[in-house]
Design an enzyme around this catalytic site. Structure first.
Site, PDB file in Angstrom:
ATOM      1  N   ARG A 112      -5.934   2.452 -10.571  1.00 31.70           N
ATOM      2  CA  ARG A 112      -7.196   1.759 -10.817  1.00 31.70           C
ATOM      3  C   ARG A 112      -7.828   1.311  -9.511  1.00 31.70           C
ATOM      4  O   ARG A 112      -9.024   1.444  -9.314  1.00 31.70           O
ATOM      5  CB  ARG A 112      -7.010   0.552 -11.745  1.00 31.70           C
ATOM      6  CG  ARG A 112      -8.344  -0.094 -12.152  1.00 31.70           C
ATOM      7  CD  ARG A 112      -8.161  -1.332 -13.030  1.00 31.70           C
ATOM      8  NE  ARG A 112      -9.416  -1.764 -13.611  1.00 31.70           N
ATOM      9  CZ  ARG A 112     -10.268  -2.613 -13.034  1.00 31.70           C
ATOM     10  NH1 ARG A 112     -10.012  -3.099 -11.842  1.00 31.70           N
ATOM     11  NH2 ARG A 112     -11.386  -2.959 -13.653  1.00 31.70           N
ATOM     12  N   CYS A 113      -7.008   0.799  -8.600  1.00 39.55           N
ATOM     13  CA  CYS A 113      -7.519   0.337  -7.305  1.00 39.55           C
ATOM     14  C   CYS A 113      -8.196   1.465  -6.535  1.00 39.55           C
ATOM     15  O   CYS A 113      -9.169   1.245  -5.817  1.00 39.55           O
ATOM     16  CB  CYS A 113      -6.389  -0.230  -6.457  1.00 39.55           C
ATOM     17  SG  CYS A 113      -5.622  -1.727  -7.092  1.00 39.55           S
TER      18      CYS A 113
END
Length: 400
Positions: free
Chosen positions: A391-392
């Protein structure tokens, strides 16, 4: 469909922005790791292979992948804008002596636009200049190898700017080491032919920080924001007010987190993996201090209601469905802490119940599968050294 359209954390992902790790990782050294927010030094060649695998998985699943460098290059086609960018980069790099500024300007201006952008990201090393001389008192006192610092955190594209519905939050970064990362977003949303008309619900020149890892778009009415080490309460209030002024959002749920590196953003302890399922670090399954932020009765005012709720209760109420929380690492404390540190709680949903995860978090991945969530595993022995997960590393631009 608009150029930016994200109304969910789990709706089918159609377009995403990535940054392939570059020479900025080669400029990490043990002496300066802490200043640059790294705990270890990734091996660049392997990190690029792993990142390319992530991109290929996205493409195989029907996601259009665009790269930060390409978007910036497309934003700097006008020569005067390119020069403006170089001037601003030099100013924000805190160069003091006029000779240093002149050297850097000449060095960057003679490059192609693409090489110039990559050089600003990689950092400019004093050793690149055979005629470099110590000009300032700081030069003499501090044995520092860089004229301009590298930006090794750039491959975490989630943080510098965030898609919120059809708007963008151009974030102000908390740490000085990441402050210049948002200059690329500033030029994309000012000059890129596709994105220059985008409404901003936050700007990098605001007084208080907020970062994309703390921002979650749960549906068209509900946002969640982490009050974390990196996102300040005053920044969250300003963000909430701007969101209410420019969108149909009804509530921003501010979730208080410990102010420590291991929980630096909300998405390091919590990510949505299906319409009714959330992956969560074991320590955060109990009651937390949360704050419901609504529009106030007067213009440009807010109504804030403090609660002591669990994530399960909070999200079940606001999303109007029964929520299941899936503990990262299960109930074993050691496994939970280890896999959370290796971003086991940081999954990227590319469709409801379909997530990209790091292969190293085997216990968490097995538990996700037992809850009916399909896991697409990617290698991450090097990418994970930067303390960020799938996600990052991804900034959704369009979800269906």
């Amino acid at each position: 469909m608009k150029n930016l359209s994200v109304f969910s954390e789990v709706a089918p992902l159609k377009k995403v922005c990535l940054h392939r790790p570059g020479l900025e990782l080669e400029n990490l050294t043990p002496k300066w790791l802490n200043d640059l927010l790294f705990d270890d030094i990734p091996w660049l060649k392997k990190a690029q292979i792993e990142h390319d695998y992530l991109a290929s998985v996205l493409k195989e699943n029907g996601v259009e992948v665009v790269y930060l460098v390409d978007l910036v290059e497309e934003s700097l086609q006008n020569q005067s804008v390119k020069k403006q960018f170089i001037d601003q980069f030099i100013k924000e790099s805190n160069l003091i002596h006029h000779r240093s500024k002149e050297k850097i300007y000449t060095h960057l201006n003679q490059m192609t636009t693409r090489d110039m952008i990559l050089t600003t990201m990689a950092g400019i090393v004093k050793a690149d200049f055979q005629t470099y001389r110590k000009h300032s008192l700081k030069d003499h006192i501090r044995d520092y190898p860089f004229m301009t610092d590298p930006m090794p955190n750039l491959y975490f594209t989630r943080d510098p700017f965030s898609t919120v519905f059809n708007t963008v939050s151009l974030n102000k970064m908390y740490k000085q080491a990441r402050a210049r990362e948002t200059i690329y977003g500033e030029y994309i949303f000012k000059y890129h032919p596709e994105y220059k008309q985008t409404v901003k619900v936050y700007d990098r020149h605001e007084d208080y920080s907020i970062e994309g890892g703390d921002i979650m778009v749960l549906n068209s009415k509900v946002l969640a924001v982490g009050i974390s080490e990196r996102s300040e309460p005053d920044g969250i209030e300003k963000f909430a007010q701007n969101v209410f002024d420019n969108t149909d959002a009804e509530v921003v749920l501010a979730i208080d987190l410990p102010k420590k590196r291991s929980f630096m953003h909300l998405d390091t302890v919590l990510t949505q993996v299906d319409v009714d399922k959330f992956l969560i670090h074991h320590d955060f399954t109990g009651n937390l201090n949360v704050y419901e932020i609504y529009r106030g009765s007067r213009a440009h005012s807010l109504r804030i209601i403090p609660k002591k709720y669990s994530i399960k209760r909070l999200f079940s109420y606001h999303l109007k469905t029964k929520i299941t929380v899936i503990p990262c690492g299960g109930d074993d404390k050691i496994t939970s802490d280890r896999e959370q540190w290796n971003d086991g709680a940081n999954a990227l949903a590319i469709a409801p119940g379909v997530v990209i995860v790091y292969e190293r978090n085997q216990v968490t991945n097995q538990i996700l599968q037992e809850h009916g969530v399909k896991t697409i595993v990617i290698p991450a022995s090097e990418l994970s050294r930067g303390r960020g997960g799938p996600r990052c590393m991804s900034m959704p631009l369009i979800r269906k």
